[in-house]
Design a protein around this motif. Structure first.
Motif, short mmCIF file in Angstrom:
data_model
loop_
_atom_site.label_atom_id
_atom_site.label_comp_id
_atom_site.label_asym_id
_atom_site.label_seq_id
_atom_site.Cartn_x
_atom_site.Cartn_y
_atom_site.Cartn_z
N ILE A 34 8.18 -1.75 -6.04
CA ILE A 34 7.19 -0.80 -6.56
C ILE A 34 6.68 -1.28 -7.91
CG2 ILE A 34 6.81 1.57 -7.36
CD1 ILE A 34 8.87 2.55 -5.36
N ARG A 37 4.13 -3.81 -7.61
CA ARG A 37 2.86 -3.34 -7.03
C ARG A 37 2.00 -2.54 -8.00
NH1 ARG A 37 5.90 -2.15 -2.30
NH2 ARG A 37 6.00 0.04 -2.85
N ILE A 38 2.67 -1.81 -8.91
CA ILE A 38 1.92 -0.82 -9.70
C ILE A 38 0.71 -1.43 -10.38
CG2 ILE A 38 2.09 0.50 -11.88
CD1 ILE A 38 4.62 1.78 -10.83
N ASP A 40 -0.53 -4.45 -9.59
CA ASP A 40 -1.22 -5.26 -8.60
C ASP A 40 -1.36 -6.73 -9.01
OD1 ASP A 40 -2.33 -5.40 -6.11
OD2 ASP A 40 -4.32 -4.76 -6.71
N GLU B 9 9.48 3.76 0.93
CA GLU B 9 9.26 2.32 1.07
C GLU B 9 8.11 2.02 2.03
OE1 GLU B 9 11.18 -1.25 -0.29
OE2 GLU B 9 9.47 0.02 -0.66
N ILE B 34 -3.59 3.11 -8.43
CA ILE B 34 -2.15 2.92 -8.61
C ILE B 34 -1.39 3.81 -7.63
CG2 ILE B 34 -0.19 3.18 -10.19
CD1 ILE B 34 -2.05 2.56 -12.51
N ARG B 37 -1.20 2.38 -4.32
CA ARG B 37 -0.38 1.17 -4.21
C ARG B 37 1.12 1.45 -4.22
NH1 ARG B 37 -4.12 -1.20 -7.85
NH2 ARG B 37 -2.73 -0.90 -9.60
N ILE B 38 1.52 2.50 -4.95
CA ILE B 38 2.95 2.67 -5.22
C ILE B 38 3.79 2.61 -3.95
CG2 ILE B 38 4.65 4.45 -5.88
CD1 ILE B 38 3.10 4.87 -8.45
N ASP B 39 3.35 3.29 -2.90
CA ASP B 39 4.14 3.28 -1.67
C ASP B 39 3.60 2.31 -0.63
OD1 ASP B 39 5.92 5.13 -2.74
OD2 ASP B 39 4.60 6.79 -2.19
#
Lengths: 391, 391, 391, 391
Positions: A34, A37-38, A40, B9, B34, B37-39
């Motif tokens: 995570i 990803r946050i 990117d 996840e 954001i 994206r988080i999950d």
């Protein structure tokens, strides 16, 4: 709402990332993903996600990693990825502690940047080897002491550096938890099992798991170097093999004093990391569970509440802030900042340079210091809780 | 650390997402990205990110959107994406309020699911049209009243539903801010400009921007329907065209009473959203700035602190929790949960079904209710602050 | 408002009280007098209020003490009052530390009960003499470790005794202040002057002034006896003659561990006394600045807030409570409870008996333990911060 | 510890005080007596402590009042005491509400100063009579809106007066309790019985008991005068005769707006009196349960914590402070300050003058305003919750 666009927005050309550990059922691997990803900055494209090859494959599939890049071991992954033209540029190592060193070595030697969970290794010797190897290879090595990513911790560090506290006299740092109050390692908690097992955790229990976080955070914020310490490590729960409580007195170089307490048996605490620092001119307090606040007092004046994204926020905090004041950021955002900083360092390395001065992350040297701290504390405790030189 | 793997996840087969609004310099667009994206449930592949075509293109480039999917207008985007075999399955609408309705209509009519910022439209009529259109098209429509994504708000709702509070008597909800204490709309704040402009915000200022959040949150948690209200909307700052302070008395169906206060001129508050509910058997309090805590009192007993991820957490909270208790989650995670729920609904729709009963998000009907609330409040206020039916 | 009449109401036949120290310009004398008045159990009728005879007389006049009972020295007062048929029954000793022992001896030998400020003396030897003298004379001796008078501290003690925490493992106690951050003893602060002067304070600075409070409070609540300690006393302010910071590790008999921190240079703290205790079954936290709250967690359950006068209050707290829950009691009420307990003990002695079992106050033996603590801490610190037996 | 002697120390020549009401089993009488004792300005020498003559006598005995000054009725007491050369100079009236007016009249007419509990009477008419009578007799009349005695409330008032908040825009005041959540008046609570009985309480329940406190406090701090209000009074508990919940919108003269909430059915609150005031330049918040703190924000700057006795304390707070910062003062000390101010006014009257300008207490006119507030609120509520002029 002092409303501004996010400071951490996506950039083109994401970094190709692999992961070692963090398969199904693991905790910290998902957190790393995570965090990556946050903002990117990374694409997760390869993994050796478990020491059990079948679980490794299945976990990779879950995460959308291509089958041919789902490896059964980190050695294989380092080799194969180094050989691919589109191979990973960086790897996240999120295994139990004893695997950190061999994995990190393999990837550094394969020319791949490393993002590694803490504590860096299980011995000072291994940590020193990694320091040498990073120097030799010139690769980026980021240690995920994630609490250093919190904006108000960045601000606290900047305030100390700017002299807002005057000369530091006292450091009070603590990290109480209560999840090991009873013998959870016998009742099927995978997390409890490896953390209380010397083979997988090293010589320290609570001290390695959370004591190093506390120690690192104090050093990160104050810049102080430890001269010597006296430690009392206790395993309160009958039958437990490693310490579940840590009480330490610290003597910093230059005369400051510290107290450090970490516990896994302090009923009523979840992740009660708290840092307080006092100097000749001011003092502050920060609490991980409420990380958007920094309480600062200038001697002789009323206490002030500095908020992330709000009035009193310094540029060092604003730089790593994503949402306006009063909208809380948390653990994952702080962790994401470590990844964002890693991305900056890796992008700079791509272009043959090094990261800007404002890019800050815990380094391989910090990892070595953490191991020296653990080693000294364990030695002090075993010798009857006596004063022991650090490093 | 009651340590468990993340509940949110990644799953394979991400949803193809477009975005309208949210280009360079915007605030809420970055937040949506954001959150998406988080999950790891979405891929952002198309955008009409600004009403200024040049800025729209540049913003898309920044975000790694392919040039041929960087559109100059939402109409063009809806048309073109609907025609592509790999066209977007869902769109996020993050423009100023007056653009919500036309954009939402275009995408619904093009067969594309909609995730839309609040307030849903600028009039009740437009909102009603969207309700009808959603019914007609069968598409998923998610309104990002993001505070409903906080785990402890989910728990509060579940506790009310389970009767833990008995019959609800009182609702106290407030959302104070201070960022419009002075006339920021004249000093170059883009966010202040459109929020205080009736052309772009609709008939309500503070009431549309934050009052609806407060109103929606109270309804989400308690399940109460409003019968009538009495509102006093004030523009305290001289020259301001829309209200910057909202004081409302609420009469709910069934006899409960409420007070709602929203303000943009309450010095000392950042985003002070707070909800308190009292019933015949118990009461609780929740504060957005410290969202991991729910304070609950059963009548005659000591107050209890329920923490996200900790003891006292209900399954409804645990289901939308990513990290252990004591490690704070914040605004972005709550927002991400709205996206995660949207993903569940859209995946169910992919397979021709509808989402599981535990999938919860603010709907187009909630959007309509929000507009009815704004309309009634504005009408009440204009008529001399009199009691006015809602809906 | 669980509204009940005050528990501490006046009784007829007040106790005749004298005072040594506490004249014009003193701080703690006025506190003792208010404390004695709150429950109306005492009449202040005699005084030797200053070592300066003129100030002593003037101070007595201010307080409405008859001229013939305004004495120039405590020796004279003890003699004269013992000889009067209406002589004082008890005396409050509120001088700087070095005068406690001689004054207490004089009054005990004159057959007068003693209420004495802490620390009891400046040496262990003197304290032991007082212990012997109290045993010999059978007089009541109350040491004003006033924090033991707070209702929620009474409750904490009762909860430990009742086994609510299980076996105690950890004690964390601290008392940070910041008023000696700079060298106030040079700028005319009378309070700073004597507290930093070894002649008047004894061998300990912060340790005697506030460290003993912290130590006593932990012992009072837990009932634990100290086996050995390791202390690091520091005078951070250049030129200061006594310690202004105290860091101590404690080993209790039975295996519990403690950390004690007291400081007068911790910027941002006023009187930050805080006690936390953790056992096998539960843990709690109490803070002197907000004394009406006791935070209790039973392992595996949500944290609970017990309030003085509210739900969750135990009889031991209710017994010493004056006003309903939610109406705060403070420092003076806690202090008054010590006086109320003293009154009960003295009334029982009047009738030749001893006080009921529920009458609780710090005793001369507690005073001796406090001196043993100071002595051990100073010895440990002087010997290079080594483990030192206590008592 | 910024250590200073108490500001409220005893003066010679105490004021002779009588009391009406407050006998055995009463709550507020004991509070008044402690308050009167704390600063040692009064001697309680006479009483008509109960409407039941036997209980009146017994109660007087308990309190050490001479038998010949233990009266069976207030009329008798006023007559007899006025005739004695050593008769009382002032009387405290602590009966249920309906007795305030007749008792106050009797003592004023007898030339005796009056300290009276709130609300002043049960009707506006009676209150107006008292205003006239006070003017006519020139006696001191002190209304014990005790919350005005808290030091940080004094500071808040001084800050408003000094322009620290700029022009006041918003007042948010609330006083939630939960003790009447169920029908306590049927289960033997004497306090609940008279407070829910229109014959003894007047036309208002919660509004008279606690709503007036909230209203008075807001007026005391801000100096604002109310123009009109709209009230919704509710008796939530079935069968209850008076309101147990109060929701009010306030329009102050000059354009400020207010919201007032008082409740006796808000589960989880003990005495949750809270005042928040916002102006063009700043805002603050104060909470009765934690009264030593005043949270102040100057627009655009970090929030500051002003503490009683600490940094940031104004002279207006310091003047009514007894112990150092960090040592909490509470409800009784605030109440005592009302008595201390009364003493100053009465002493000034003794000498034929009037009190110094810094002597502040709630007056008979404030009592009249309180009754006008109750009357307007009851009228508004009975007329369907409409806007109603106040005064």
């Amino acid at each position: 709402m002092a409303i501004e666009g996010s400071k951490q927005e996506t950039q083109a050309g994401r970094i190709r990332l692999g992961m070692v550990g963090g398969g199904q059922g693991a905790f910290i691997g998902a957190v790393h993903r995570i965090a990556a990803r946050i903002d990117d900055q990374f694409d997760l494209v390869a993994g050796a996600l478990s020491s059990d090859p079948a679980r490794a494959k299945a976990s990779a599939l879950d995460l959308g990693i291509a089958a041919d890049r789902a490896y059964g071991s980190f050695e294989e992954m380092a080799r194969a990825e180094a050989a691919r033209p589109d191979g990973i540029e960086a790897v996240s190592i999120v295994t139990p502690n004893h695997m950190h060193a061999p994995a990190a070595k393999a990837f550094l030697q394969a020319g791949i940047h490393v993002i590694c969970d803490k504590p860096i290794t299980t011995t000072v010797g291994e940590a020193q080897e990694l320091v040498d190897l990073v120097k030799e290879t010139g690769k980026v090595f980021v240690l995920t002491h994630n609490y250093t990513g919190y904006p108000m911790i960045r601000q606290a560090r900047a305030m100390v550096a700017a002299g807002e506290l005057g000369d530091i006299r006292l450091v009070q740092v603590e990290y109480p938890q209560d999840w090991l109050t009873e013998r959870a390692e016998l009742s099927g908690s995978k997390q409890a099992e490896w953390r209380t097992d010397p083979k997988r955790s090293g010589a320290g229990g609570a001290i390695g798991d959370i004591g190093t976080h506390a120690y690192n955070l104090a050093a990160f914020v104050t810049g102080l170097e430890t001269d010597e310490l006296l430690a009392q490590l206790t395993a309160f729960v009958p039958g437990r093999l490693l310490d579940d409580d840590v009480q330490i007195l610290l003597r910093y170089k230059g005369g400051a004093r510290g107290m450090l307490w970490a516990s896994q048996v302090a009923v009523g605490h979840e992740n009660g990391l708290k840092l307080r620092v006092y100097g000749t001119k001011g003092g502050f307090e920060w609490v991980q569970a409420d990380p958007n606040y920094l309480w600062f007092t200038r001697f002789g004046q009323p206490k002030q509440l500095f908020t992330r994204g709000g009035n009193g926020a310094w540029p060092e905090a604003a730089r790593v802030t994503r949402v306006p004041g009063g909208h809380p950021e948390g653990y994952l955002e702080g962790f994401a900042t470590i990844y964002a900083e890693a991305a900056r360092a890796i992008r700079a390395a791509r272009e043959g340079g090094s990261a800007d001065a404002d890019v800050i992350y815990p380094t391989v040297e910090d990892g070595l210091k953490g191991m020296q701290f653990i080693e000294a504390a364990v030695a002090s405790s075993k010798s009857g809780n006596v004063w022991t030189k650090v490093g």
